[in-house]
Design a protein around this motif. Structure first.
Motif, PDB file in Angstrom:
ATOM      1  N   UNK A   1       0.822  -1.213   0.000  1.00 27.30           N
ATOM      2  CA  UNK A   1       0.000   0.000   0.000  1.00 27.30           C
ATOM      3  C   UNK A   1       0.856   1.263   0.000  1.00 27.30           C
ATOM      4  N   UNK A   2       1.926   1.239   0.778  1.00 28.47           N
ATOM      5  CA  UNK A   2       2.744   2.442   0.936  1.00 28.47           C
ATOM      6  C   UNK A   2       3.607   2.745  -0.282  1.00 28.47           C
ATOM      7  N   UNK A   3       4.028   1.707  -0.995  1.00 30.40           N
ATOM      8  CA  UNK A   3       5.015   1.918  -2.049  1.00 30.40           C
ATOM      9  C   UNK A   3       4.510   1.623  -3.463  1.00 30.40           C
ATOM     10  N   UNK A   4       3.325   1.064  -3.593  1.00 33.53           N
ATOM     11  CA  UNK A   4       2.811   0.832  -4.949  1.00 33.53           C
ATOM     12  C   UNK A   4       2.086   2.087  -5.437  1.00 33.53           C
ATOM     13  N   UNK A   5       2.029   2.259  -6.748  1.00 33.09           N
ATOM     14  CA  UNK A   5       1.366   3.414  -7.333  1.00 33.09           C
ATOM     15  C   UNK A   5       0.078   2.975  -8.017  1.00 33.09           C
ATOM     16  N   UNK A   6      -1.027   3.647  -7.717  1.00 32.52           N
ATOM     17  CA  UNK A   6      -2.278   3.321  -8.414  1.00 32.52           C
ATOM     18  C   UNK A   6      -2.110   3.516  -9.915  1.00 32.52           C
ATOM     19  N   UNK A   7      -2.735   2.639 -10.669  1.00 31.08           N
ATOM     20  CA  UNK A   7      -2.630   2.727 -12.125  1.00 31.08           C
ATOM     21  C   UNK A   7      -3.956   3.170 -12.743  1.00 31.08           C
ATOM     22  N   UNK A   8      -3.847   3.820 -13.882  1.00 31.08           N
ATOM     23  CA  UNK A   8      -5.025   4.261 -14.640  1.00 31.08           C
ATOM     24  C   UNK A   8      -5.927   5.160 -13.802  1.00 31.08           C
TER      25      UNK A   8
ATOM     26  N   UNK B   1      -7.386   4.992  -7.480  1.00 26.58           N
ATOM     27  CA  UNK B   1      -6.753   5.100  -6.172  1.00 26.58           C
ATOM     28  C   UNK B   1      -7.748   4.810  -5.073  1.00 26.58           C
ATOM     29  N   UNK B   2      -7.406   5.227  -3.868  1.00 23.84           N
ATOM     30  CA  UNK B   2      -8.314   5.064  -2.740  1.00 23.84           C
ATOM     31  C   UNK B   2      -8.657   3.618  -2.473  1.00 23.84           C
ATOM     32  N   UNK B   3      -9.919   3.374  -2.146  1.00 21.37           N
ATOM     33  CA  UNK B   3     -10.344   2.025  -1.759  1.00 21.37           C
ATOM     34  C   UNK B   3     -10.229   1.037  -2.922  1.00 21.37           C
ATOM     35  N   UNK B   4     -10.337   1.537  -4.148  1.00 22.43           N
ATOM     36  CA  UNK B   4     -10.202   0.635  -5.293  1.00 22.43           C
ATOM     37  C   UNK B   4      -8.781   0.084  -5.397  1.00 22.43           C
ATOM     38  N   UNK B   5      -7.825   0.918  -5.099  1.00 18.40           N
ATOM     39  CA  UNK B   5      -6.431   0.463  -5.104  1.00 18.40           C
ATOM     40  C   UNK B   5      -6.210  -0.579  -4.018  1.00 18.40           C
ATOM     41  N   UNK B   6      -6.768  -0.337  -2.838  1.00 17.68           N
ATOM     42  CA  UNK B   6      -6.659  -1.288  -1.735  1.00 17.68           C
ATOM     43  C   UNK B   6      -7.306  -2.617  -2.123  1.00 17.68           C
ATOM     44  N   UNK B   7      -8.503  -2.518  -2.736  1.00  9.04           N
ATOM     45  CA  UNK B   7      -9.211  -3.729  -3.138  1.00  9.04           C
ATOM     46  C   UNK B   7      -8.422  -4.503  -4.195  1.00  9.04           C
ATOM     47  N   UNK B   8      -7.767  -3.786  -5.099  1.00  6.53           N
ATOM     48  CA  UNK B   8      -6.980  -4.448  -6.135  1.00  6.53           C
ATOM     49  C   UNK B   8      -5.798  -5.193  -5.528  1.00  6.53           C
ATOM     50  N   UNK B   9      -5.131  -4.564  -4.561  1.00  4.08           N
ATOM     51  CA  UNK B   9      -4.004  -5.212  -3.892  1.00  4.08           C
ATOM     52  C   UNK B   9      -4.474  -6.449  -3.126  1.00  4.08           C
ATOM     53  N   UNK B  10      -5.580  -6.296  -2.390  1.00  4.07           N
ATOM     54  CA  UNK B  10      -6.116  -7.426  -1.626  1.00  4.07           C
ATOM     55  C   UNK B  10      -6.527  -8.558  -2.552  1.00  4.07           C
TER      56      UNK B  10
END
Length: 208
Positions: free
Chosen positions: A141-148, A151-160
């Protein structure tokens, strides 16, 4: 600079790795692996009334003691490699207290996840994988960059989601194996890292 000074000045990540490795090698050298797994492993069935292991640590402590026990050298090496790679970055961002908090909470959340799906299991869950998964989650979460622009909760959901898929694939490859992997512990630990990373970051810099 002598080794005591180097050790004192080393990062918390390094200290966790060293303590974990020393504990495993000590158990191995004494030939007490089976005893140690019963003494300090997390056994879900111990949370049920009437199931006790004489001389074992109190069950409330075993999510932590289990992080010091590993099945073999490869198990230890893999966990500590991930801890080394991700732990230093997380420690740099969250500080030593943040890292330690995340590691401990991750261990307990991982144990809770394992218990939820294995409540009747008398087999000990061992290894630092759940706690390290929390560190990996925070690092992601801290070091990855959201793509396209997502961000926000969608980025968290994608990582999970990505982590869950990886763990399920690992689980499929070990079906039928006598050494089962605590997949849910990994998933819950990673989730703890995702959830706690930003609050711990904000807490560290609350007075900035």
């Amino acid at each position: 600079m002598d080794w005591q000074t180097r050790l004192a000045q080393s990062s918390l990540t390094t200290k966790i790795i060293l303590v974990t490795a020393v504990c495993w090698f000590l158990v191995l050298a004494l030939g007490q692996e089976r005893w140690a797994y019963g003494f300090g492993g997390f056994i879900p069935l111990r949370l049920e009334d009437g199931f006790e292991i004489p001389g074992a640590l109190p069950v409330i402590l075993t999510p932590l003691s289990a992080t010091l026990l590993h099945a073999d050298l490869m198990h230890l090496a893999f966990n500590m490699l991930l801890m080394f790679v991700c732990g230093k970055g997380v420690e740099q961002a969250l500080g030593g207290r943040g890292l330690m908090s995340l590691y401990v909470v991750g261990a307990y959340v991982a144990a809770a996840g394992h218990y939820m799906f294995n409540a009747d299991s008398a087999g000990p869950m061992i290894g630092a994988s759940g706690a390290v998964s929390a560190i990996i989650g925070a690092y992601a979460l801290l070091y990855s960059k959201p793509r396209n622009g997502v961000g926000g909760w969608r980025h968290v959901a994608a990582l999970a989601g990505a982590w869950i898929v990886i763990q399920l694939l690992i689980g499929l490859t070990t079906l039928g194996s006598p050494a089962q992997i605590a997949i849910m512990a990994h998933i819950f630990g990673f989730g703890a890292g995702l959830v706690l990373a930003r609050p711990l970051l904000l807490w560290r810099y609350r007075d900035a």
